[in-house]
Design a protein around this motif. Structure first.
Motif, PDB file in Angstrom:
ATOM      1  N   VAL A 113       0.830  -1.205   0.000  1.00 43.38           N
ATOM      2  CA  VAL A 113       0.000   0.000   0.000  1.00 43.38           C
ATOM      3  C   VAL A 113       0.865   1.257   0.000  1.00 43.38           C
ATOM      4  O   VAL A 113       0.617   2.203  -0.768  1.00 43.38           O
ATOM      5  N   ILE A 114       1.878   1.284   0.845  1.00 48.34           N
ATOM      6  CA  ILE A 114       2.774   2.448   0.878  1.00 48.34           C
ATOM      7  C   ILE A 114       3.490   2.600  -0.465  1.00 48.34           C
ATOM      8  O   ILE A 114       3.671   3.718  -0.960  1.00 48.34           O
ATOM      9  N   GLY A 115       3.856   1.494  -1.082  1.00 49.20           N
ATOM     10  CA  GLY A 115       4.491   1.551  -2.405  1.00 49.20           C
ATOM     11  C   GLY A 115       3.573   2.142  -3.460  1.00 49.20           C
ATOM     12  O   GLY A 115       4.005   2.944  -4.289  1.00 49.20           O
ATOM     13  N   PHE A 116       2.294   1.764  -3.442  1.00 49.86           N
ATOM     14  CA  PHE A 116       1.334   2.343  -4.384  1.00 49.86           C
ATOM     15  C   PHE A 116       1.186   3.845  -4.165  1.00 49.86           C
ATOM     16  O   PHE A 116       1.137   4.623  -5.118  1.00 49.86           O
ATOM     17  N   SER A 149      14.852  18.358 -20.141  1.00 49.96           N
ATOM     18  CA  SER A 149      15.818  17.420 -20.698  1.00 49.96           C
ATOM     19  C   SER A 149      16.455  16.543 -19.624  1.00 49.96           C
ATOM     20  O   SER A 149      16.974  15.476 -19.919  1.00 49.96           O
ATOM     21  N   SER A 150      16.430  16.966 -18.372  1.00 46.57           N
ATOM     22  CA  SER A 150      17.047  16.181 -17.301  1.00 46.57           C
ATOM     23  C   SER A 150      16.090  15.140 -16.723  1.00 46.57           C
ATOM     24  O   SER A 150      16.424  14.470 -15.755  1.00 46.57           O
ATOM     25  N   ALA A 151      14.925  14.998 -17.303  1.00 43.91           N
ATOM     26  CA  ALA A 151      13.928  14.069 -16.768  1.00 43.91           C
ATOM     27  C   ALA A 151      14.245  12.618 -17.086  1.00 43.91           C
ATOM     28  O   ALA A 151      13.678  11.725 -16.466  1.00 43.91           O
ATOM     29  N   THR A 152      15.153  12.369 -18.009  1.00 49.79           N
ATOM     30  CA  THR A 152      15.463  10.993 -18.406  1.00 49.79           C
ATOM     31  C   THR A 152      15.992  10.183 -17.229  1.00 49.79           C
ATOM     32  O   THR A 152      15.556   9.046 -17.017  1.00 49.79           O
ATOM     33  N   GLN A 153      16.887  10.751 -16.466  1.00 51.38           N
ATOM     34  CA  GLN A 153      17.450  10.030 -15.323  1.00 51.38           C
ATOM     35  C   GLN A 153      16.376   9.777 -14.275  1.00 51.38           C
ATOM     36  O   GLN A 153      16.345   8.702 -13.670  1.00 51.38           O
ATOM     37  N   SER A 154      15.472  10.702 -14.055  1.00 53.01           N
ATOM     38  CA  SER A 154      14.388  10.514 -13.088  1.00 53.01           C
ATOM     39  C   SER A 154      13.461   9.389 -13.527  1.00 53.01           C
ATOM     40  O   SER A 154      13.004   8.594 -12.703  1.00 53.01           O
ATOM     41  N   ILE A 155      13.186   9.331 -14.820  1.00 56.23           N
ATOM     42  CA  ILE A 155      12.306   8.281 -15.337  1.00 56.23           C
ATOM     43  C   ILE A 155      12.965   6.917 -15.188  1.00 56.23           C
ATOM     44  O   ILE A 155      12.308   5.933 -14.806  1.00 56.23           O
ATOM     45  N   ILE A 156      14.254   6.829 -15.463  1.00 58.25           N
ATOM     46  CA  ILE A 156      14.971   5.554 -15.315  1.00 58.25           C
ATOM     47  C   ILE A 156      14.958   5.100 -13.861  1.00 58.25           C
ATOM     48  O   ILE A 156      14.710   3.925 -13.567  1.00 58.25           O
ATOM     49  N   TRP A 157      15.201   6.032 -12.917  1.00 59.17           N
ATOM     50  CA  TRP A 157      15.181   5.658 -11.499  1.00 59.17           C
ATOM     51  C   TRP A 157      13.779   5.261 -11.052  1.00 59.17           C
ATOM     52  O   TRP A 157      13.620   4.394 -10.200  1.00 59.17           O
ATOM     53  N   LYS A 158      12.754   5.870 -11.627  1.00 55.59           N
ATOM     54  CA  LYS A 158      11.381   5.480 -11.291  1.00 55.59           C
ATOM     55  C   LYS A 158      11.112   4.050 -11.761  1.00 55.59           C
ATOM     56  O   LYS A 158      10.499   3.251 -11.043  1.00 55.59           O
ATOM     57  N   ILE A 159      11.561   3.710 -12.951  1.00 53.78           N
ATOM     58  CA  ILE A 159      11.374   2.363 -13.476  1.00 53.78           C
ATOM     59  C   ILE A 159      12.127   1.342 -12.624  1.00 53.78           C
ATOM     60  O   ILE A 159      11.592   0.284 -12.275  1.00 53.78           O
ATOM     61  N   VAL A 160      13.367   1.652 -12.269  1.00 50.53           N
ATOM     62  CA  VAL A 160      14.167   0.743 -11.433  1.00 50.53           C
ATOM     63  C   VAL A 160      13.523   0.571 -10.066  1.00 50.53           C
ATOM     64  O   VAL A 160      13.401  -0.548  -9.553  1.00 50.53           O
ATOM     65  N   GLY A 161      13.101   1.678  -9.463  1.00 49.88           N
ATOM     66  CA  GLY A 161      12.464   1.608  -8.150  1.00 49.88           C
ATOM     67  C   GLY A 161      11.159   0.824  -8.170  1.00 49.88           C
ATOM     68  O   GLY A 161      10.875   0.046  -7.256  1.00 49.88           O
ATOM     69  N   THR A 162      10.379   1.010  -9.232  1.00 47.18           N
ATOM     70  CA  THR A 162       9.125   0.265  -9.360  1.00 47.18           C
ATOM     71  C   THR A 162       9.392  -1.225  -9.535  1.00 47.18           C
ATOM     72  O   THR A 162       8.680  -2.057  -8.960  1.00 47.18           O
ATOM     73  N   ALA A 163      10.409  -1.568 -10.306  1.00 41.11           N
ATOM     74  CA  ALA A 163      10.745  -2.982 -10.498  1.00 41.11           C
ATOM     75  C   ALA A 163      11.199  -3.620  -9.191  1.00 41.11           C
ATOM     76  O   ALA A 163      10.771  -4.736  -8.846  1.00 41.11           O
TER      77      ALA A 163
END
Length: 66
Positions: free
Chosen positions: A13-16, A33-47
């Motif tokens: 629940v906290i993760g959601f 333009s610096s959002a690419t690294q944030s998106i990659i970390w979001k994907i890694v964290g979600t996985a």
């Protein structure tokens, strides 16, 4: 419910909630333009969150099926 089940449910629940909060905040950042690294970390964290959630659920349910 035992402690492990409360931990598993709380973690999921906290993760959601955190994932929804991060996604909402990233909508404003996408055009930079610096959002690419944030998106990659979001994907890694979600996985990682998903793998840990699956492990907790399997670890919690495994003794009940034996």
């Amino acid at each position: 419910m035992d402690l492990l089940s409360w931990m598993a449910v709380g973690f999921i629940v906290i993760g959601f909630v955190v994932l929804a909060f991060i996604t909402r905040n990233m909508e404003n950042e996408v055009h930079q333009s610096s959002a690419t690294q944030s998106i990659i970390w979001k994907i890694v964290g979600t996985a990682v969150w998903g793998i840990v959630s699956i492990f907790l659920i399997v670890y919690w349910l495994f003794p009940r099926f034996l």
